[in-house]
Design a protein around this motif. Structure first.
Motif, PDB file in Angstrom:
ATOM      1  N   ARG A 199      34.324  47.458  42.936  1.00 33.45           N
ATOM      2  CA  ARG A 199      33.667  46.516  42.027  1.00 33.45           C
ATOM      3  C   ARG A 199      34.313  46.626  40.646  1.00 33.45           C
ATOM      4  O   ARG A 199      34.480  47.713  40.100  1.00 33.45           O
ATOM      5  CB  ARG A 199      32.171  46.809  41.926  1.00 33.45           C
ATOM      6  CG  ARG A 199      31.415  45.756  41.109  1.00 33.45           C
ATOM      7  CD  ARG A 199      29.926  45.877  41.290  1.00 33.45           C
ATOM      8  NE  ARG A 199      29.206  44.867  40.539  1.00 33.45           N
ATOM      9  CZ  ARG A 199      27.880  44.694  40.565  1.00 33.45           C
ATOM     10  NH1 ARG A 199      27.151  45.491  41.338  1.00 33.45           N
ATOM     11  NH2 ARG A 199      27.295  43.754  39.861  1.00 33.45           N
ATOM     12  N   ALA A 217      23.406  41.743  41.991  1.00 30.79           N
ATOM     13  CA  ALA A 217      24.523  40.830  42.233  1.00 30.79           C
ATOM     14  C   ALA A 217      25.092  40.242  40.948  1.00 30.79           C
ATOM     15  O   ALA A 217      26.256  39.841  40.906  1.00 30.79           O
ATOM     16  CB  ALA A 217      24.075  39.708  43.164  1.00 30.79           C
ATOM     17  N   PRO A 266      30.202  40.532  38.633  1.00 33.32           N
ATOM     18  CA  PRO A 266      29.259  40.157  39.693  1.00 33.32           C
ATOM     19  C   PRO A 266      29.806  40.481  41.068  1.00 33.32           C
ATOM     20  O   PRO A 266      31.021  40.531  41.286  1.00 33.32           O
ATOM     21  CB  PRO A 266      29.089  38.645  39.495  1.00 33.32           C
ATOM     22  CG  PRO A 266      30.344  38.218  38.788  1.00 33.32           C
ATOM     23  CD  PRO A 266      30.723  39.361  37.894  1.00 33.32           C
ATOM     24  N   LEU A 267      28.883  40.707  41.992  1.00 31.32           N
ATOM     25  CA  LEU A 267      29.275  40.951  43.376  1.00 31.32           C
ATOM     26  C   LEU A 267      29.803  39.664  44.003  1.00 31.32           C
ATOM     27  O   LEU A 267      29.299  38.567  43.729  1.00 31.32           O
ATOM     28  CB  LEU A 267      28.075  41.439  44.196  1.00 31.32           C
ATOM     29  CG  LEU A 267      27.611  42.873  43.954  1.00 31.32           C
ATOM     30  CD1 LEU A 267      26.336  43.130  44.744  1.00 31.32           C
ATOM     31  CD2 LEU A 267      28.688  43.868  44.354  1.00 31.32           C
TER      32      LEU A 267
END
Length: 310
Positions: free
Chosen positions: A212, A187, A256-257
């Motif tokens: 992403r 994450a 980051p997720l």
């Protein structure tokens, strides 16, 4: 490295002596010195001073380091340059320890950036410390922090301060794809490094991360520096848009997720049901269509679930 005539640094050498000369520099110590990652002007005054006063400079490549020192107007005979690289680090470290034990000051530099961060130097520092001798760091340029500072790593409107340094992923395709699958479940932001002859292969492997975001830094601090943020799935197209984009050294950071949304929670429920009956890619596609959750997030989740089930 950006080419600058040695005379350009005459004032800097004097400033280094004036600014850093009063500090105590103990004998019998290893000085780990960060050097520029591209632009010669990114050298600290303390680094310039130490490189002038030490008894010898251990380095990853003696020819490269000799050229670097001469660019700053620092002349050292070949006998004061000690080769210490990934292939001889253990043996060469013992030679460094012998000289430190005799009271010499030794600097260590890698070819670029901060030693011991993806480059040689970590084993040397550990060996010197284990021998009861001092290791003194001189901070400076690093491609890792350089790119992180410009990437704008934000998740859900908040600054994402944590990141993971993964460095170079495996060269073999299968091992690299396995590593990417592991990164999909991370994450936090992830910093990668890559060489020009492998950047296209890395981009193809990262495509499975879908939307992403990836910030890629090429030729950082140099004249033709380029920094861009694209979706992981679009990285190959970004590289292909210009022949120059596959040249130079690369640093990349996966953003980051995002936190899971209500759609994501429903997507996870649907995905778990479909994975019991369908191949992974089919399950991800249908779960995204049914729930409205992002397909790349579902794909990353599916990879984690498959790993957990093993």
């Amino acid at each position: 490295m950006t080419s600058l005539a040695p005379a350009s640094f005459g004032a800097a050498l004097q400033a280094a002596r004036d600014a850093a000369g009063a500090q105590h520099y103990p004998e019998g110590a290893l000085y780990v010195v960060a050097t520029p990652i591209g632009n010669l002007a990114d050298i600290t005054l303390r680094a310039l001073h130490v490189l002038q006063i030490v008894d010898a400079v251990a380095c990853e490549d003696t020819r490269h380091t000799q050229s670097l020192l001469r660019a700053y107007g620092i002349e050292r005979p070949a006998g004061q340059l000690l080769a210490l690289h990934q292939h001889n680090e253990a043996e060469a470290a013992q030679a460094v320890i012998a000289r430190l034990s005799a009271g010499e000051r030794i600097a260590y530099v890698s070819d670029a950036g901060t030693p011991g961060v993806s480059d040689p130097g970590a084993r040397l520092a550990a060996t010197v410390r284990a021998a009861g001798l001092r290791v003194l760091p001189l901070p400076g340029a690093s491609s890792v922090t350089t790119l992180v500072s410009a990437a704008g790593l934000v998740a859900d409107g908040q600054a994402a301060s944590a990141f993971v340094f993964a460095g170079f992923l495996p060269a073999k395709a299968g091992e690299r794809e396995t590593a990417v699958q592991a990164l999909a479940a991370e994450a936090r932001s992830v910093v990668l490094l890559e060489a020009p002859h492998r950047i296209e292969a890395l981009a193809r492997s990262l495509a499975v991360l879908g939307e992403r975001r990836v910030t890629v830094g090429r030729e950082l601090t140099k004249q033709f520096e380029e920094i861009a943020t694209v979706a992981a799935a679009a990285l190959s197209d970004w590289l292909a848009a210009s022949r120059d984009r596959t040249r130079g050294e690369f640093a990349l950071v996966l953003h980051p997720l995002a936190a899971a949304s209500d759609d994501s929670a429903e997507g996870e429920r649907v995905l778990r049901l479909l994975l019991a009956e369908l191949p992974l890619k089919s399950a991800v596609r249908l779960a995204a269509e049914i729930s409205g959750a992002p397909r790349n997030a579902l794909y990353e989740l599916a990879l984690r679930l498959r790993e957990d089930a093993r």
